[in-house]
Design a protein around this motif. Structure first.
Motif, short mmCIF file in Angstrom:
data_model
loop_
_atom_site.label_atom_id
_atom_site.label_comp_id
_atom_site.label_asym_id
_atom_site.label_seq_id
_atom_site.Cartn_x
_atom_site.Cartn_y
_atom_site.Cartn_z
N THR A 1 0.80 -1.22 0.00
CA THR A 1 0.00 0.00 0.00
C THR A 1 0.84 1.27 0.00
OG1 THR A 1 -1.86 -1.10 1.04
CG2 THR A 1 -1.79 1.28 1.24
N SER B 1 -9.19 -2.08 -4.08
CA SER B 1 -7.81 -2.14 -3.57
C SER B 1 -6.80 -1.69 -4.62
CB SER B 1 -7.49 -3.57 -3.11
OG SER B 1 -8.27 -3.89 -1.98
N ALA C 1 -6.75 1.96 -4.77
CA ALA C 1 -5.99 2.53 -3.65
C ALA C 1 -4.49 2.46 -3.90
CB ALA C 1 -6.34 1.80 -2.35
#
Length: 169
Positions: A94, A126, A129
């Motif tokens: 991330t 996801s 992101a």
């Protein structure tokens, strides 16, 4: 093109792995496809772990993502979501940017329609992101292929879909 293909399943050598193997055969000679099938070996992500030494398996994985020209993620659907091992991998990536602007082909591979819809939505959230460049999404079903002795034989229609998707990568 160098493609890093990730089996998002918690099962080692599960059907998503064998789907990626079938794709590797389909594109042999055209693309170099390296399959990663060890997400279950990743340690559980914790922000505190980022303060210490990152485990070697995670470092190696991130390096493969960076070296790839494109990424394929093939995942089953577990309880209307992506498997926890795939979510864990995403959490490891991330804040480090390996997927940023990287062309990604997300695939759900489930027993039959409409399964996989929730997993695809979750995966797309996801990937967004991570600022990945999702090229196209593909839902595939076990009813679209022939599975024999851990070998997946792609139908002509499935091959056409995959060839078209690879042209976009």
């Amino acid at each position: 093109m160098r493609i890093f293909a990730i089996s998002g399943s918690a099962s080692e050598k599960g059907s998503n792995y064998f789907l990626l193997e079938a794709m590797k055969v389909l594109f042999e000679g055209e693309h170099e496809i390296h399959i990663f099938d060890a997400l279950a070996d990743f340690p559980l992500f914790s922000p505190k772990r980022l303060e210490h030494e990152i485990p070697e398996i995670v470092k190696d994985f991130k390096k493969q993502v960076l070296l790839a020209d494109a990424i394929i993620i093939s995942t089953p659907e577990y309880t209307h979501n992506i498997p926890a091992v795939l979510k864990n991998m995403i959490e490891w990536c991330t804040h480090s940017g390996e997927f940023e602007h990287k062309p990604v082909l997300p695939i759900t591979f489930t027993p039959h329609e409409p399964r996989g819809e929730y997993a695809m939505k979750s995966l797309l959230f996801s990937l967004n992101a991570l600022e990945a460049n999702v090229i196209v999404q593909i839902p595939l079903y076990k009813t679209d292929v022939e599975i024999t002795n851990e070998l997946i034989i792609l139908s002509e229609a499935t091959k056409e879909v995959l060839v078209a998707a690879f042209e976009l990568l």
